[in-house]
Scaffold this motif. Structure first.
Motif, PDB file in Angstrom:
ATOM      1  N   UNK A  50       0.834  -1.195   0.000  1.00  0.00           N
ATOM      2  CA  UNK A  50       0.000   0.000   0.000  1.00  0.00           C
ATOM      3  C   UNK A  50       0.873   1.250   0.000  1.00  0.00           C
ATOM      4  N   UNK A  51       0.457   2.255  -0.778  1.00  0.00           N
ATOM      5  CA  UNK A  51       1.153   3.540  -0.826  1.00  0.00           C
ATOM      6  C   UNK A  51       0.150   4.653  -0.536  1.00  0.00           C
ATOM      7  N   UNK A  99      -9.369   7.662  -2.053  1.00  0.00           N
ATOM      8  CA  UNK A  99      -8.716   8.893  -1.618  1.00  0.00           C
ATOM      9  C   UNK A  99      -9.202   9.252  -0.215  1.00  0.00           C
ATOM     10  N   UNK A 100      -8.404  10.046   0.487  1.00  0.00           N
ATOM     11  CA  UNK A 100      -8.822  10.662   1.737  1.00  0.00           C
ATOM     12  C   UNK A 100      -8.363  12.108   1.711  1.00  0.00           C
ATOM     13  N   UNK A 101      -9.137  12.982   2.322  1.00  0.00           N
ATOM     14  CA  UNK A 101      -8.829  14.403   2.321  1.00  0.00           C
ATOM     15  C   UNK A 101      -8.081  14.798   3.594  1.00  0.00           C
ATOM     16  N   UNK A 102      -7.200  15.773   3.445  1.00  0.00           N
ATOM     17  CA  UNK A 102      -6.526  16.352   4.602  1.00  0.00           C
ATOM     18  C   UNK A 102      -7.420  17.430   5.217  1.00  0.00           C
ATOM     19  N   UNK A 103      -7.381  17.601   6.538  1.00  0.00           N
ATOM     20  CA  UNK A 103      -6.695  16.753   7.523  1.00  0.00           C
ATOM     21  C   UNK A 103      -7.364  15.384   7.619  1.00  0.00           C
ATOM     22  N   UNK A 104      -6.553  14.365   7.762  1.00  0.00           N
ATOM     23  CA  UNK A 104      -7.038  12.985   7.732  1.00  0.00           C
ATOM     24  C   UNK A 104      -7.880  12.685   8.969  1.00  0.00           C
ATOM     25  N   UNK A 107     -12.325   8.011  10.414  1.00  0.00           N
ATOM     26  CA  UNK A 107     -13.405   7.350   9.676  1.00  0.00           C
ATOM     27  C   UNK A 107     -13.146   7.338   8.174  1.00  0.00           C
ATOM     28  N   UNK A 108     -12.553   8.426   7.650  1.00  0.00           N
ATOM     29  CA  UNK A 108     -12.243   8.474   6.224  1.00  0.00           C
ATOM     30  C   UNK A 108     -11.148   7.477   5.871  1.00  0.00           C
ATOM     31  N   UNK A 109     -10.173   7.353   6.772  1.00  0.00           N
ATOM     32  CA  UNK A 109      -9.099   6.393   6.546  1.00  0.00           C
ATOM     33  C   UNK A 109      -9.640   4.969   6.598  1.00  0.00           C
ATOM     34  N   UNK A 113      -9.428   2.206   3.598  1.00  0.00           N
ATOM     35  CA  UNK A 113      -8.760   0.925   3.841  1.00  0.00           C
ATOM     36  C   UNK A 113      -9.703  -0.256   3.614  1.00  0.00           C
ATOM     37  N   UNK A 114     -10.976  -0.062   3.915  1.00  0.00           N
ATOM     38  CA  UNK A 114     -11.934  -1.154   3.725  1.00  0.00           C
ATOM     39  C   UNK A 114     -12.122  -1.473   2.244  1.00  0.00           C
ATOM     40  N   UNK A 115     -11.787  -0.521   1.373  1.00  0.00           N
ATOM     41  CA  UNK A 115     -11.955  -0.717  -0.060  1.00  0.00           C
ATOM     42  C   UNK A 115     -10.663  -1.116  -0.759  1.00  0.00           C
ATOM     43  N   UNK A 116      -9.542  -1.041  -0.034  1.00  0.00           N
ATOM     44  CA  UNK A 116      -8.256  -1.166  -0.701  1.00  0.00           C
ATOM     45  C   UNK A 116      -8.025  -2.555  -1.285  1.00  0.00           C
ATOM     46  N   UNK A 117      -8.699  -3.559  -0.765  1.00  0.00           N
ATOM     47  CA  UNK A 117      -8.510  -4.908  -1.288  1.00  0.00           C
ATOM     48  C   UNK A 117      -9.342  -5.181  -2.532  1.00  0.00           C
ATOM     49  N   UNK A 118     -10.235  -4.242  -2.870  1.00  0.00           N
ATOM     50  CA  UNK A 118     -10.987  -4.393  -4.101  1.00  0.00           C
ATOM     51  C   UNK A 118     -10.043  -4.189  -5.276  1.00  0.00           C
ATOM     52  N   UNK A 119     -10.258  -4.957  -6.319  1.00  0.00           N
ATOM     53  CA  UNK A 119      -9.364  -4.867  -7.478  1.00  0.00           C
ATOM     54  C   UNK A 119      -9.477  -3.495  -8.129  1.00  0.00           C
TER      55      UNK A 119
END
Length: 246
Positions: A50-51, A99-104, A107-109, A113-119
């Motif tokens: 992850x980046x 994506x997530x907006x600053x300031x992080x 809940x947004x993170x 992360x919950x979607x990051x494993x989706x292709x």
């Protein structure tokens, strides 16, 4: 999950690291970088899954990261971390990238992360780059049951609401259905020549063939479909074409 943080602002990197270490122990931050070239070196060295990637950075934009990799060798996911709002959010959403907006916020993170494993295909990132580069978005990425479908916006005739689903009617007579309410696609009005003319329809203004004034108002699209105009949207629709009426 190994991750790296790429952001030219030290405080931003420290803040994100702090949130992750306190709330997401399953993620190990293996490197931090302030620019894209050093991020490329870290990716080769640490092989992260992850980046977390900022966009506006000196030298190379975060959107240019993938230029340093062969398309077949990209084995990491990207979550963009950005201070951009409004137009950029539309670009992210229409390109189907996380994506997530600053300031992080936590809940947004968590959402990202919950979607990051989706292709996510590299094509999504290409579309994102294109959507940032041009004044109007050229493509939309739609999450369908079997993957991500990319459509040229000019090929979309109109969208039709169907409860929790939205049907996209395309110029080649295809229909694509996605499991999102039509309200989530109102952002098209901000980035291209679309307009919601009824609670059930968002239309591509460039694909209108005729506007009929009788019976409250109807538009006829290029494929011959007739769509009703809400009374409260009729004036706004006609105003769009005021300078072209003779």
């Amino acid at each position: 999950m190994r991750a790296i943080i790429v952001d030219d602002e030290l405080n931003a990197r420290l803040a994100l690291r702090g949130i992750i270490e306190e709330n997401f122990p399953e993620i190990e931050i293996v490197a931090e970088n302030a620019d894209v070239p050093n991020a490329v070196k870290s990716i080769h060295s640490f092989q992260p899954e992850l980046v977390f990637l900022d966009i506006a950075m000196p030298g190379y934009s975060g959107l240019e990261l993938l230029k340093f990799f062969d398309e077949n060798s990209i084995n990491f996911k990207i979550i963009f971390v950005t201070a951009y709002t409004e137009y950029a959010i539309n670009a992210f959403e229409l390109s189907a990238v996380d994506y997530i907006l600053k300031p992080v916020r936590i809940d947004a993170l968590q959402r990202a992360l919950s979607k990051v494993n989706e292709a996510k295909s590299s094509e999504s990132l290409k579309v994102l780059q294109s959507n940032f580069d041009v004044p109007q978005n050229k493509k939309i990425a739609l999450n369908t049951g079997d993957g991500i479908t990319f459509i040229e916006l000019q090929d979309i005739l109109y969208l039709k609401a169907d409860g929790s689903y939205t049907h996209f009617f395309i110029s080649n007579k295809n229909k694509i259905t996605v499991s999102k309410k039509i309200a989530e696609f109102e952002r098209l009005e901000q980035v291209s020549n679309f307009m919601r003319i009824h609670r059930s329809h968002i239309i591509n203004l460039e694909r209108i063939q005729k506007i009929l004034k009788q019976d409250g108002g109807t538009v006829i699209m290029d494929n011959g479909d007739e769509l009703s105009i809400s009374a409260d949207r009729k004036a706004a629709l006609l105003e769009k074409f005021e300078s072209f009426r003779f």
